[in-house]
Motif scaffolding. Structure first.
Motif, PDB file in Angstrom:
ATOM      1  N   UNK A 119      -6.086   3.099  13.454  1.00  0.00           N
ATOM      2  CA  UNK A 119      -6.040   1.648  13.248  1.00  0.00           C
ATOM      3  C   UNK A 119      -7.369   1.145  12.689  1.00  0.00           C
ATOM      4  N   UNK A 120      -8.473   1.769  13.114  1.00  0.00           N
ATOM      5  CA  UNK A 120      -9.778   1.390  12.546  1.00  0.00           C
ATOM      6  C   UNK A 120      -9.826   1.709  11.049  1.00  0.00           C
ATOM      7  N   UNK A 121      -9.200   2.815  10.669  1.00  0.00           N
ATOM      8  CA  UNK A 121      -9.149   3.177   9.245  1.00  0.00           C
ATOM      9  C   UNK A 121      -8.295   2.172   8.472  1.00  0.00           C
ATOM     10  N   UNK A 122      -7.140   1.851   9.012  1.00  0.00           N
ATOM     11  CA  UNK A 122      -6.242   0.914   8.327  1.00  0.00           C
ATOM     12  C   UNK A 122      -6.825  -0.502   8.279  1.00  0.00           C
TER      13      UNK A 122
ATOM     14  N   UNK B 206       0.174  10.393   4.096  1.00  0.00           N
ATOM     15  CA  UNK B 206       0.540   9.550   5.242  1.00  0.00           C
ATOM     16  C   UNK B 206      -0.570   8.575   5.606  1.00  0.00           C
ATOM     17  N   UNK B 207      -1.579   8.448   4.788  1.00  0.00           N
ATOM     18  CA  UNK B 207      -2.750   7.625   5.114  1.00  0.00           C
ATOM     19  C   UNK B 207      -3.276   7.991   6.501  1.00  0.00           C
TER      20      UNK B 207
ATOM     21  N   UNK C  12       0.789  -1.232   0.000  1.00  0.00           N
ATOM     22  CA  UNK C  12       0.000   0.000   0.000  1.00  0.00           C
ATOM     23  C   UNK C  12       0.820   1.281   0.000  1.00  0.00           C
ATOM     24  N   UNK C  13       1.721   1.424   0.984  1.00  0.00           N
ATOM     25  CA  UNK C  13       2.284   2.750   1.230  1.00  0.00           C
ATOM     26  C   UNK C  13       3.086   3.299   0.051  1.00  0.00           C
TER      27      UNK C  13
END
Lengths: 525, 215
Positions: free
Chosen positions: A461-464, A449-450, A396-397
């Motif tokens: 962390x919920x987003x990721x 930076x997401x 991803x990053x």
């Protein structure tokens, strides 16, 4: 092209990639060992060995490995397509990326000349020993980094994206008439809300979500307890695909570390630990100029962050090891970026002395360490933390700082963010544009930076969870638009870029899942 | 599937310059045309059985393939027929998806048997006015050889019967058996070859670098 031959091409591709992997030799060894067991019969050898591998869990491991290959790297879409087409199909995007890389390399070269520091050198024995001794407390060392500056910051990169144009695109219309008021002018296809609703159907208003339905006011029997039980089962089953599906509705804090490792298929085997130790040895042996960039970046970002400053030493370890990891080079097959090259000093320009610099081919920029920092909350063993981070990066990053047409690439995310705002909050978009506060100029740093370092960690962390669950970064653009929608009333009052930035300066109190859910499913379209 | 087309050479053909369809006086009309015709003529007197047509797209939204076929053995004039109508090449004509992709049209996709073809006409369409030009690049046509199961070099081997001077040489039987053993060994080596890298970034322990190369 018929499906059958396409499938066999994919299978051949995956077999080729798994051949020679550690898993391959492990399974082979187990299969040989099981021949000594009495229940393996000669006349049904194939079936017996197969059922042995199934019951002993190796089949599941193989499944997870195949699933990983399918997610990470697809075979070339067409046999005639050259390798660079797999990196990025659009020629002008490849050219833009190459131009940007050249700028970065020049700046790194000139930094090396100005500071009089070589890009890489062998450390003298005494220095090696010293570094090895303070490996776990590298943060206490205060090297003089005043003259080191980040090679680039997100806003430099944004300028490149804003100037990106398709040479075959008709720009003859008057600029003021043009329907798009946004900064990104590339005609990529991005999903609108109805399409996003279909793609992110698990986030709808009726299905339970961690990040919403685990709120203190809601009785845990309604959703949370049962959902956590299912999560435990998923972890027990050790199935990557199931874990990924589960993660779409969120991972509970207790299970997240295991679930993410399962989704990413990084199971921290003894050979991974060994690999990590090998990388550590590489850090101790050679001193790189990019190490200073990493030090500087950690000092400027994570060490100043209320949530992450405690992980400073972890960040140095992981990031320095990451820069030495040649396994990362593999991802350049499908990344539009190309690793920088150089030649070993004093050995002439022969091809056998050509090396990649840094060894992993990735030049860190301002904020890079924030990709690692949130993971420190999940894994306290450096080798495990490292392997999860590396997998997150190569999936991803990397897309967040290379120019590509991928739907998860930063260009698409920027365009998607602008389109969502223009379509659903046209007045707000127009107002901000009129006062010289283009929304993308504010939101870009979040997306690169997401959102790491902007949200509180539990929310991040919920987003990721959703990024991993949907194998896509699109949800990052959706959240950026949702944040603007949430602050729309205040933003309509502001009259300058500065005050708009002030309204959106602190995101640490936001609850991401309600914002995303409302924006996607409770907005009139 | 043209995966095997690597070992087949494409037919040498003449690709004529694209002709854009215009209504009325082409020069006076400033509007861009959304239809373009590319004719591909195959070598004169040698009708081709087509296996697939491969090309790289350049902003064409869809393509229609028409074939000029001659019925074998008859003196009847060749006839045009549509082999494939409006195959989409871009997901959405207004956006990039598929705009520069490589593509193959295989004979199985065609509505008629693409045999005894003397000319191919590609009709390109681009309904979106977003793009300045559209075309297809690197067009190549690969022939289909149903009868030729055995490849050329094998049949050549049986044809050319040479009897070189064998005197003073070792028995070919023993040579071939020992070579076979070596061949088997190399095969084993090749199948066991690992794709895993050993992870070294230095050259003989040295990683001293001054400047990055900009080329």
């Amino acid at each position: 092209m018929d499906d059958g031959s396409e499938l066999s091409l994919t299978i051949a591709h995956i077999v080729q990639r798994l051949k020679g992997s550690h898993l391959h030799s492990q399974i082979e060894r187990r299969a040989k060992e099981c021949l000594h067991q009495p229940d393996i019969k000669l006349d049904s050898l194939k079936e017996d060995v197969r059922s042995f591998l199934k019951t002993s869990g190796w089949e599941r491991q193989l499944q997870n490995a195949v699933y990983r290959e399918l997610q990470v790297q697809l075979p070339p879409s067409h046999p005639a397509a050259p390798p660079e087409h797999l990196k990025e199909p659009l020629a002008y995007m490849r050219a833009a990326q190459a131009g940007w890389e050249k700028r970065v390399l020049k700046s790194l070269n000139s930094m090396s000349t100005e500071l009089g520091v070589p890009l890489a050198r062998m450390r003298p024995a005494a220095e090696q020993k010293e570094l090895a001794n303070k490996w776990n407390e590298m943060g206490t060392d205060e090297p003089d980094l005043a003259s080191v500056r980040p090679v680039y910051a997100p806003k430099d990169f944004l300028e490149v994206l804003v100037s990106l144009r398709n040479p075959n695109h008709d720009g003859s219309e008057d600029v003021s008439v043009r329907s798009h008021w946004g900064l990104v002018q590339v005609p990529l296809n991005v999903r609108d809300i109805p399409q996003l609703r279909r793609a992110f159907s698990e986030l709808n208003l009726t299905s339970g979500q961690l990040g919403i339905d685990d709120h203190a006011h809601i009785h845990p029997d309604l959703f949370e307890n049962e959902y956590v039980q299912i999560g435990k089962k998923v972890v027990m089953e050790q199935d990557s695909a199931a874990a990924q599906q589960y993660s779409r509705q969120g991972c509970s804090t207790g299970l997240r570390a295991d679930l993410w490792a399962l989704i990413l298929n990084s199971n921290n085997q003894p050979q991974d630990v060994m690999h990590y130790e090998q990388l550590t040895a590489g850090v101790i042996q050679h001193d790189l100029l990019v190490d200073n960039l990493i030090y500087k970046d950690v000092k400027l970002t994570a060490s100043n962050d209320d949530y992450y400053f405690v992980f400073e030493d972890f960040l140095y370890q992981v990031l320095l090891c990451f820069s030495r990891d040649t396994a990362v080079l593999e991802h350049f097959k499908y990344n539009s970026a190309t690793p920088p090259r150089s030649f070993i000093q004093g050995k002439g320009g022969e091809e056998e002395c050509a090396v990649v610099y840094p060894p992993n081919g990735v030049i860190p920029f301002h904020g890079f360490s924030m990709y690692v920092a949130p993971l420190c909350f999940l894994y306290n063993e450096p080798s495990k933390l490292y392997s999860v981070f590396r997998e997150m990066y190569i999936r991803y990053f990397f897309r967040l700082h290379s120019i590509s047409s991928s739907p998860s690439g930063i260009v698409s995310l920027c365009l998607q963010f602008e389109r969502l705002l223009q379509t659903h909050l046209p007045q707000l978009f127009y107002h901000l544009r009129q006062i010289g506060a283009q929304p993308l100029r504010i939101a870009f740093k979040w997306m690169v930076r997401a959102f790491s370092g902007y949200l509180s960690t539990d929310q991040l962390l919920l987003l990721w969870d959703r990024v991993l669950g949907y194998d896509s970064l699109e949800v990052v653009a959706v959240l950026a638009a949702a944040v603007f929608a949430f602050r729309a009333e205040n933003l309509m009052e502001v009259t300058s870029l500065g005050s708009a930035e002030a309204v959106l300066a602190d995101l640490s109190t936001l609850k991401v899942m309600p914002l995303i859910q409302i924006f996607l499913f409770a907005t009139a379209i | 599937m043209s995966g095997s087309s690597d070992d087949i050479t494409p037919v040498s053909c003449t690709i004529k310059p694209p002709v854009h369809l215009q209504i009325g006086d082409a020069k006076a009309d400033a509007a861009q045309s959304g239809v373009c015709v590319v004719d591909v003529t195959l070598p004169f007197g040698k009708p081709v059985h087509i296996k697939d047509i491969t090309f790289k797209n350049h902003y064409t939204a869809s393509v229609t393939v028409r074939l000029l076929r001659r019925s074998p053995g008859q003196e009847a004039p060749a006839k045009w027929c549509t082999a494939l109508r409006d195959l989409p090449l871009m997901e959405n004509p207004h956006t990039e998806g598929g705009s520069q992709d490589y593509c193959s049209v295989h004979r199985a996709q065609m509505q008629v048997e693409p045999d005894h073809v003397i000319s191919v006409r590609l009709i390109l369409r681009q309904p979106s006015s977003a793009w300045l030009t559209f075309s297809l690049e690197d067009i190549s046509i690969f022939p289909h050889n149903p009868e030729k199961e055995v490849s050329d070099w094998l049949s050549d081997l049986t044809l050319v019967e040479q009897h070189p001077d064998l005197e003073g040489l070792t028995d070919p039987q023993t040579v071939s058996s020992s070579i076979q053993q070596m061949w088997a060994l190399t095969e084993v080596m090749q199948t066991n070859q690992t794709t895993a890298s050993i992870g070294r970034y230095d050259v003989d322990g040295c990683y001293d670098i001054k400047l990055l190369s900009l080329t």
